[in-house]
Motif scaffolding. Sequence first.
Motif: not given
Lengths: 310, 272, 376
Positions: B23-43
Amino acid sequence: MSTLREDAAPVEVIKPPGVWTRTRRGRTAILYLLPSIILFGVFVFYPMFRTIYLSFFLTDQRGEAAVFVGLDNYRYLLESAAFLNSAKATILFVLYTVPAGVILALFLALIANEKLKGIGFFRTIYSSTMGVSVAAASVVWLFMFHPSIGMFNRFLALFDIGQIQWLLDPDWALFSVAISTIWMNTGFSFLILLGGLQNINEHLYESAKIDGAGYFYQLRRITLPMLSPTLFFIITISLINAFQSFGQIDILTKGGPAQSTNLIVYSIYREAFVNYQFGTASAQAVFLFLCILVVTILQFRFGERKVHYQ
Amino acid sequence: MTMSLPKKMIFYTLLTISAVVLFFPIAYAFLISFMTGPELMQGRFLPESFHLDNYIKVFDRLPLLNYLLNSFIVSAGVMLGQLAVCSLAAYAFVFIPFKGRDFVFFLFISTMMIPWEATMIPNFFIIQNLNWLNTYQGLTLPFFALAFGTFLLRQHFKTIPKELHEAAQVAGLGPFAFFRRVVLPVSKTSLVTLGAYGFLTTWNMYLWPLLVTTNDSVRTVQIGLKQLQSQEVATDWGVVMAGVIVVIIPTLLLLFLGQKQLQKGLTQGALK
Amino acid sequence: MKKVELIDVSKSYDRQKDVISNINVTIEPGEFFVLVGPSGCGKSTMLRMIAGLEEITGGTLKIGEKTANRLPPSKRDLSMVFQNYALYPHLNVEDNITFGLDVKKVPKAERKKRAHETAEMLGLTDYLKRKPRELSGGQRQRVALARAIVSEAPICLMDEPLSNLDAKLRAHMRSEIRRIQKRLGITMIYVTHDQVEAMTMGDRIMILHDGKIQQVGSPIDIYNHPANPFVATFIGSPPMNLAGADVRKEENVLMLTNGTQIAMPEGSLDEIAEKRVTLGIRPEFLMPPETGIGLPVFEAEVTNVEVLGHETVFSFIAGEGEWTAKWNGQWQIGTGDRIPIAVDTGSACLFSLEDGRLIRKAADRQRAVRKEGAAL
């Protein structure tokens, strides 16, 4: 006795039914089958013959046959490094995805077939990838494979292992696409295999238990033999699916890098709708058709005999 | 059946690990859908807050609502078409014994050996010549006839006792009335299975919509995703993932609701 | 009410051998007619031909005065009850009962009225809103029955309607079906493999074997005077005892193969032309010597004994095989005993060895209750 007719009135002769009456059922049946037959004719059989026909021609932009070239398209393909590479990639892709995918799905189905509390939740999770479209899944995996911010390379970085160019390195790209494909197909295979497991008669296990058989003995001597028809079906479906993979290629790699993921359907698509070479594209389609045909015939031939049907 | 505690523990451990991995990919996509660009870059793994900015953006940048509607119309259309065409054919196979039935049956089986992708070139031109590019009928009609669906329904129709057919004949019911008033209602479960299957596979279809839609008028969400990904890939993954979540929610819901049904029905149709 | 007439009716599949041949029978209006025979004898096929569910390949079927060979089932004015009841699983009891009326476009109020009347008659009123799967076997059977009755068709066909019920319920339904049939006066054609059903329900019964009529007649007539050894063994339980016997006219005895001699009533063998015959005698006519005073007695070795409380059934060696006797009351007999048995030879049937024809009828043993005695 009343079996004897007192007044033996002349009995009218009953004529045998005519052709019209005798074929009445056939005509009714055709009425019900007509929609299917017309649709199959227009969208399956005619295009199939047309594909074979086109594969002997050079075509113009509108896909009309222009010059008859006999087997030249086929000869060209068999000599073309690009096509041979595509064929090789397809075969490798099938080998990567089918065995691993079926074993994974079988494993999941086996552990999800136990009667435990909350098992319904796990079953739903395992079948969930069936609800994720190829396009959506590919986009997610594309991100996970991202060289710098993707999940995989971040994970490797935790252990100080160097980065892998998952989709950009010709040595890794096909493997990466295969992994994402296995994930996409797991839901469906799992669902079918679980159904197969649940069709196995409970009494078989009960009697094995009385005989004192352990889990793995039961698995080997009861579960797998009884599951063999389902297993065989899912292997066939996985094979056919692997040959038909397209969406993940289009989104993840576009056939690259260095043609290493240019699977046959993607190759047909490019040849036809990018390069407008409908003749050679058709010849490739005929190859694809032959591959699927062999798989299906093997299923009928080999499947009927070797597989244990209940 | 009861299981010893250690054995139970082993199974729960395996089940949980598998569930997390799968289920990781789906959950991961769900979490990322709430992140901003900078948040993503921070990992980061978890977003700072669950705000809907990305979702608003994705509906801004794409006519996503339009695409969703198109996908819904196309999927529902194929579903209804398949149910009608397949149930009629299955009825003929089960309830009307006619000469040549084996031959027609063989024709149906043979369509399963012809991969859709091998015939897409002429099919594309058929649709083009009919002037059906960018139309709903071009997207749906080729998929109405389905051998698998016919077999699935045939399998279920065969379990209807023949006495029911005979009783209906004695009562004076014609073939079509019997089909409509008895066979269809009695087979509700397998019709639902086939319907869900048809909806799901059509919703997820990729290659055919890619070929026969050249503008936004009837384009489906799957092609929308491709557009989104190629536009946004370098910049805003959060928006892309928001798009992904919007696209998979209807099918995931359908699957969660009908998982049991689908599993039973598909196994039945798959294995004679 | 209508009669049903079969004239030289036969049935074959793919022009092969007939599975049913030359059936001639007239089923009278209002009659309860039972078709009985072992499984595979063609009785169901015959019923289905009358219903129009199977094609008639030869002969004529008349329903009422009309030739019906080509009529579709719904135009034959009949109703039918199937062995597995054929209830529509998606409809509740009421809709199941009125299904046929609905098809025939009977107005809704009328439909409802008739359904309720019929449900009342069969005790289904409380179940009208239930689905078939929520009913017991007996209740489903009643719904099937109700569906046939409500159509008010003059002819009703039933194909082994009781065979899925347990023994007790079956006995009850036998009399109930019979009662309803008499009350409504419908012509009933009833198929069964159970000779008890045939005997207890039918005004007349037809025994079929290998697609041929063996005998048609009233139950008692058939029981007393079976037309051939097949009928003799099929009707009655335990079946009629049979044995080959030599006819000795001068001593007026029949001699079985194991040497047992059975003295026959004076003059009863005079008209028998054959040298060897098949002797048939029902178990109840093999009696204890003290009951059968004056009857010829022979001794035989007992092979099996079943004491049932009100009667004792035992078998013994006679001729080339075993015979069975049925004695009233409880008898202490052991296996292997040699006991004397009296034979009511007047009730014996003799059949020709060649064609199985009945050549000597048994004496009539029907009795009547004296009315004066009952008045006390």
